[in-house]
Design a protein around this motif. Sequence first.
Motif, PDB file in Angstrom:
ATOM      1  N   THR A 243       0.835  -1.202   0.000  1.00 22.14           N
ATOM      2  CA  THR A 243       0.000   0.000   0.000  1.00 22.14           C
ATOM      3  C   THR A 243       0.873   1.256   0.000  1.00 22.14           C
ATOM      4  N   ALA A 244       0.618   2.133  -0.979  1.00 20.26           N
ATOM      5  CA  ALA A 244       1.409   3.362  -1.112  1.00 20.26           C
ATOM      6  C   ALA A 244       0.913   4.406  -0.125  1.00 20.26           C
ATOM      7  N   LEU A 245       1.825   4.836   0.751  1.00 22.01           N
ATOM      8  CA  LEU A 245       1.476   5.857   1.749  1.00 22.01           C
ATOM      9  C   LEU A 245       1.827   7.234   1.196  1.00 22.01           C
ATOM     10  N   ASP A 246       1.021   7.713   0.249  1.00 23.26           N
ATOM     11  CA  ASP A 246       1.307   9.010  -0.365  1.00 23.26           C
ATOM     12  C   ASP A 246       0.693  10.136   0.456  1.00 23.26           C
ATOM     13  N   VAL A 247       1.216  10.299   1.681  1.00 25.92           N
ATOM     14  CA  VAL A 247       0.766  11.368   2.582  1.00 25.92           C
ATOM     15  C   VAL A 247       2.002  12.168   3.010  1.00 25.92           C
TER      16      VAL A 247
ATOM     17  N   TYR B 183       4.148  -1.697   3.185  1.00 25.60           N
ATOM     18  CA  TYR B 183       3.841  -0.314   2.825  1.00 25.60           C
ATOM     19  C   TYR B 183       4.948   0.290   1.982  1.00 25.60           C
ATOM     20  N   LYS B 184       4.532   1.159   1.055  1.00 21.81           N
ATOM     21  CA  LYS B 184       5.512   1.923   0.279  1.00 21.81           C
ATOM     22  C   LYS B 184       5.677   3.312   0.863  1.00 21.81           C
ATOM     23  N   VAL B 185       6.936   3.659   1.177  1.00 22.03           N
ATOM     24  CA  VAL B 185       7.285   5.032   1.539  1.00 22.03           C
ATOM     25  C   VAL B 185       8.020   5.603   0.337  1.00 22.03           C
TER      26      VAL B 185
ATOM     27  N   LEU C 168      11.124   5.378 -16.753  1.00 19.07           N
ATOM     28  CA  LEU C 168       9.892   5.875 -16.127  1.00 19.07           C
ATOM     29  C   LEU C 168       8.739   5.757 -17.118  1.00 19.07           C
ATOM     30  N   THR C 169       7.592   5.339 -16.627  1.00 16.78           N
ATOM     31  CA  THR C 169       6.454   5.172 -17.540  1.00 16.78           C
ATOM     32  C   THR C 169       5.915   6.521 -18.028  1.00 16.78           C
ATOM     33  N   SER C 170       6.377   7.613 -17.431  1.00 16.24           N
ATOM     34  CA  SER C 170       5.959   8.941 -17.913  1.00 16.24           C
ATOM     35  C   SER C 170       6.734   9.353 -19.170  1.00 16.24           C
TER      36      SER C 170
ATOM     37  N   THR D  49       4.690  -3.882  -9.571  1.00 17.90           N
ATOM     38  CA  THR D  49       3.955  -3.060 -10.539  1.00 17.90           C
ATOM     39  C   THR D  49       2.980  -2.088  -9.874  1.00 17.90           C
ATOM     40  N   PRO D  50       3.139  -0.785 -10.153  1.00 16.30           N
ATOM     41  CA  PRO D  50       2.072   0.171  -9.846  1.00 16.30           C
ATOM     42  C   PRO D  50       1.104   0.196 -11.037  1.00 16.30           C
ATOM     43  N   GLY D  51       0.201   1.160 -11.046  1.00 20.13           N
ATOM     44  CA  GLY D  51      -0.753   1.229 -12.162  1.00 20.13           C
ATOM     45  C   GLY D  51      -1.789   0.127 -12.060  1.00 20.13           C
ATOM     46  N   ILE D  52      -2.216  -0.152 -10.827  1.00 20.07           N
ATOM     47  CA  ILE D  52      -3.177  -1.236 -10.581  1.00 20.07           C
ATOM     48  C   ILE D  52      -4.519  -0.635 -10.172  1.00 20.07           C
ATOM     49  N   ARG D  53      -5.581  -1.114 -10.775  1.00 17.74           N
ATOM     50  CA  ARG D  53      -6.918  -0.702 -10.361  1.00 17.74           C
ATOM     51  C   ARG D  53      -7.789  -1.936 -10.214  1.00 17.74           C
ATOM     52  N   PRO D  54      -8.215  -2.233  -8.967  1.00 13.91           N
ATOM     53  CA  PRO D  54      -9.121  -3.354  -8.742  1.00 13.91           C
ATOM     54  C   PRO D  54     -10.396  -3.158  -9.555  1.00 13.91           C
TER      55      PRO D  54
ATOM     56  N   ASP E 156      -5.840   9.238 -12.075  1.00 13.69           N
ATOM     57  CA  ASP E 156      -5.047   9.716 -13.217  1.00 13.69           C
ATOM     58  C   ASP E 156      -4.265   8.601 -13.906  1.00 13.69           C
ATOM     59  N   GLN E 157      -4.464   7.358 -13.497  1.00 15.26           N
ATOM     60  CA  GLN E 157      -3.755   6.249 -14.150  1.00 15.26           C
ATOM     61  C   GLN E 157      -4.388   6.016 -15.516  1.00 15.26           C
ATOM     62  N   LYS E 158      -3.562   6.025 -16.564  1.00 13.72           N
ATOM     63  CA  LYS E 158      -4.099   5.860 -17.912  1.00 13.72           C
ATOM     64  C   LYS E 158      -3.967   4.425 -18.388  1.00 13.72           C
TER      65      LYS E 158
ATOM     66  N   LEU F  84       2.168  -5.884  -5.985  1.00 16.23           N
ATOM     67  CA  LEU F  84       1.336  -4.825  -6.560  1.00 16.23           C
ATOM     68  C   LEU F  84       1.418  -3.602  -5.661  1.00 16.23           C
ATOM     69  N   VAL F  85       1.739  -2.448  -6.249  1.00 15.36           N
ATOM     70  CA  VAL F  85       1.690  -1.214  -5.462  1.00 15.36           C
ATOM     71  C   VAL F  85       0.323  -0.581  -5.693  1.00 15.36           C
ATOM     72  N   ILE F  86      -0.447  -0.464  -4.626  1.00 10.85           N
ATOM     73  CA  ILE F  86      -1.805   0.078  -4.753  1.00 10.85           C
ATOM     74  C   ILE F  86      -1.966   1.209  -3.752  1.00 10.85           C
ATOM     75  N   GLY F  87      -2.318   2.390  -4.260  1.00 14.30           N
ATOM     76  CA  GLY F  87      -2.488   3.543  -3.389  1.00 14.30           C
ATOM     77  C   GLY F  87      -3.935   3.903  -3.181  1.00 14.30           C
ATOM     78  N   ARG F  88      -4.406   4.853  -3.999  1.00 16.67           N
ATOM     79  CA  ARG F  88      -5.733   5.438  -3.764  1.00 16.67           C
ATOM     80  C   ARG F  88      -6.906   4.460  -3.707  1.00 16.67           C
ATOM     81  N   PRO F  89      -6.900   3.369  -4.499  1.00 17.94           N
ATOM     82  CA  PRO F  89      -8.038   2.445  -4.366  1.00 17.94           C
ATOM     83  C   PRO F  89      -8.194   1.909  -2.944  1.00 17.94           C
ATOM     84  N   ILE F  90      -7.097   1.941  -2.161  1.00 14.89           N
ATOM     85  CA  ILE F  90      -7.192   1.528  -0.760  1.00 14.89           C
ATOM     86  C   ILE F  90      -7.284   2.762   0.137  1.00 14.89           C
TER      87      ILE F  90
HETATM   88  O1  C5P Z   1      -2.880   5.763  -5.987  1.00 14.35           O
HETATM   89  P1  C5P Z   1      -2.222   4.855  -6.953  1.00 14.35           P
HETATM   90  O2  C5P Z   1      -2.650   3.416  -6.841  1.00 14.35           O
HETATM   91  O3  C5P Z   1      -2.274   5.361  -8.379  1.00 14.35           O
HETATM   92  O4  C5P Z   1      -0.698   4.904  -6.492  1.00 14.35           O
HETATM   93  C1  C5P Z   1       0.293   4.181  -7.116  1.00 14.35           C
HETATM   94  C2  C5P Z   1       1.633   4.505  -6.543  1.00 14.35           C
HETATM   95  O5  C5P Z   1       2.621   4.066  -7.480  1.00 14.35           O
HETATM   96  C3  C5P Z   1       1.892   5.993  -6.328  1.00 14.35           C
HETATM   97  O6  C5P Z   1       2.781   6.114  -5.220  1.00 14.35           O
HETATM   98  C4  C5P Z   1       2.576   6.410  -7.602  1.00 14.35           C
HETATM   99  O7  C5P Z   1       3.453   7.493  -7.445  1.00 14.35           O
HETATM  100  C5  C5P Z   1       3.365   5.164  -7.961  1.00 14.35           C
HETATM  101  N1  C5P Z   1       3.647   5.006  -9.399  1.00 14.35           N
HETATM  102  C6  C5P Z   1       2.670   4.977 -10.384  1.00 14.35           C
HETATM  103  N2  C5P Z   1       2.966   4.790 -11.703  1.00 14.35           N
HETATM  104  C7  C5P Z   1       4.239   4.644 -12.044  1.00 14.35           C
HETATM  105  C8  C5P Z   1       5.253   4.661 -11.085  1.00 14.35           C
HETATM  106  C9  C5P Z   1       4.913   4.846  -9.742  1.00 14.35           C
HETATM  107  O8  C5P Z   1       1.492   5.091 -10.081  1.00 14.35           O
HETATM  108  N3  C5P Z   1       4.511   4.467 -13.320  1.00 14.35           N
END
Ligand code: C5P
Length: 239
Positions: free
Chosen positions: A8-12, A32-34, A123-125, A181-186, A193-195, A211-217
């Motif tokens: 779980t991503a602790l984006d606080v 947890y992800k810091v 970076l995926t950006s 992997t981030p970019g996960i949506r249950p 904003d994940q595309k 799986l790194v999951i932030g806002r959905p949790i």
């Molecule tokens: O809230 P959400 O589930 O989108 O958070 C995903 C986490 O993974 C955030 O901390 C975000 O910065 C990170 N992340 C991402 N996409 C990437 C790399 C990192 O969403 N390509």
Amino acid sequence: MADDRIITALDVHSLEDMEHLVTLLGDSISFYKVGMELFYSVGPDAVRYLKSQGKHVFLDLKLHDIPNTVGQSLRALTRLGADLMTIHSCGGRDMMAAAAAAVADEAAKLNIKRPRLLAVTILTSIDETAWQEIGGKCNISDTVRGLAKMAKEAGIDGTVSSPYEAREIRAMNGSDFLIVTPGIRPSFAVANDQKRFTTPAQALTDGASHLVIGRPITQAADPVEAVRKITAEIRDIHY
Ligand code: C5P
């Protein structure tokens, strides 16, 4: 029992907000992800708090500097007790090898379990245009493949990757390689904003180990219920 594959991503930005979430989630989350936002806001106390609660910590600071500086910095983070840490593979083969050696040596000195190191490929950006602009010669996917292979050869334990790259990296780097992997949506969550995203089950089926999951949790009306649903979605999925 918590599923260790969910991070779980602790984006606080404060210890109070972090402690609130961790207390709320209780035994349902063990990892947890810091990231940079939290670490640069509150410093090492974020990691110390999580360790005091018996949690695993993914300290995602994406180090990128000369080999000696990265190695010494990773020694400091190893002493803090992080379990997973990240560096940029674009720092090169020598930097990755120095990072792996420093972490292994520091953990041996402390007599603790060796933290695992992950490499960010690209970076995926970054899209093809941005990639050409900074001097990329072959296309992004070939470069990602090459960097993931080099990371493994340099002694790095895994990559942070888009779920869309997981299948190929898993096939290339074998079953022990970590793929986070981030970019996960249950299936029940909104995209925010994940595309380019995928479901937890699909990412694991494609070879992700975590799986790194932030806002959905963290922004769910009921975070514990969100974790319960995600855990149910992936219970029977093992790569
Ligand atoms: O809230 P959400 O589930 O989108 O958070 C995903 C986490 O993974 C955030 O901390 C975000 O910065 C990170 N992340 C991402 N996409 C990437 C790399 C990192 O969403 N390509």
